[in-house]
Design an enzyme around this catalytic site. Sequence first.
Site, short mmCIF file in Angstrom:
data_model
loop_
_atom_site.label_atom_id
_atom_site.label_comp_id
_atom_site.label_asym_id
_atom_site.label_seq_id
_atom_site.Cartn_x
_atom_site.Cartn_y
_atom_site.Cartn_z
N LEU A 1 55.57 -15.86 -14.89
CA LEU A 1 56.10 -17.12 -15.41
C LEU A 1 55.38 -18.24 -14.67
CD1 LEU A 1 60.00 -16.93 -15.74
CD2 LEU A 1 58.39 -17.56 -17.53
N ASP A 2 55.07 -19.33 -15.37
CA ASP A 2 54.48 -20.48 -14.71
C ASP A 2 55.39 -20.94 -13.58
OD1 ASP A 2 52.28 -20.54 -16.37
OD2 ASP A 2 53.08 -22.07 -17.71
#
Length: 289
Positions: free
Chosen positions: A33-34
């Site tokens: 995930l960013d």
Amino acid sequence: MVVDKPGGWTSHDVVNKMRRIAGTRKVGHLGTLDPSATGVLPLVVGRATRLAQFYTRNDKIYEGVVHFGWSTHSYDADGERASDEIAVALERAAVESAFQPFRGAFEQVPPPVSAKKVGGRPAYELVRKHQPVELKAVPVEVYSLDVLSIEGAEAAVRVHCSAGTYLRSIAHEAGQIMGCGAFLRSLRRTVSGDFKIEAARTLEQLAALAAQDRLGEALIPAAELLPEFPSETVDLITAGQIRNGRDFRTSPFQIQRGARYVKAISPQGDLVAIGEARLPHVYHPVLVL
């Protein structure tokens, strides 16, 4: 286990924290995930880390907010402003039209600030050094893109998509279509494959469980993972043979012909191995726990 990733943490940060909480180096994640994103980050612990190879193509569901009016170099709120601000009064018809090209299957160019490799190096490293980045478009699919609400210059969306889809790129390109620029202001993953936000725990909750020697309550048994793979319960003798690399047979009444993978389950309900079809109802263990 399923972690509710906090904003500002990389997926690797979460893995490192979980290694300390669980007291083992054997912790991995099932899809990044960013850093600015929150939500579902599935982790695998111990021998189950070897199951990660079967989780490369999981569908995802995200909820995010797209801000129209200017663009950023990273396509999200963490990036530097890359265009002048334009006053925007959003209308639903125009927003729906801007998102329409990103429904269904299409080719998508990943953001330049991403972990995609260019000449063996992550693209974001080149961007930081102000070097040019050219990434190839990759096939992705968006099964649904719903505009949940519109307020001022922002549109809240829910997106169900294939693995590898970048909502930042969708936001950026939608802004180009609107002629005003846009970026992804916030992002939360609510579903990753079989893992849902309802089952997620925060790192604080997991640390509290570990302190009480109750971390096992947060673990999903390996036998319950990969529910799309049919299961075959094997006796102890067969389980021992499987662990030595021997092929095993499955019941034609339990396992449908044509299943590529089968989970071999011990009488105690533990996952022994993942078997791959060699002959009808004959499987070879390709992963043994």
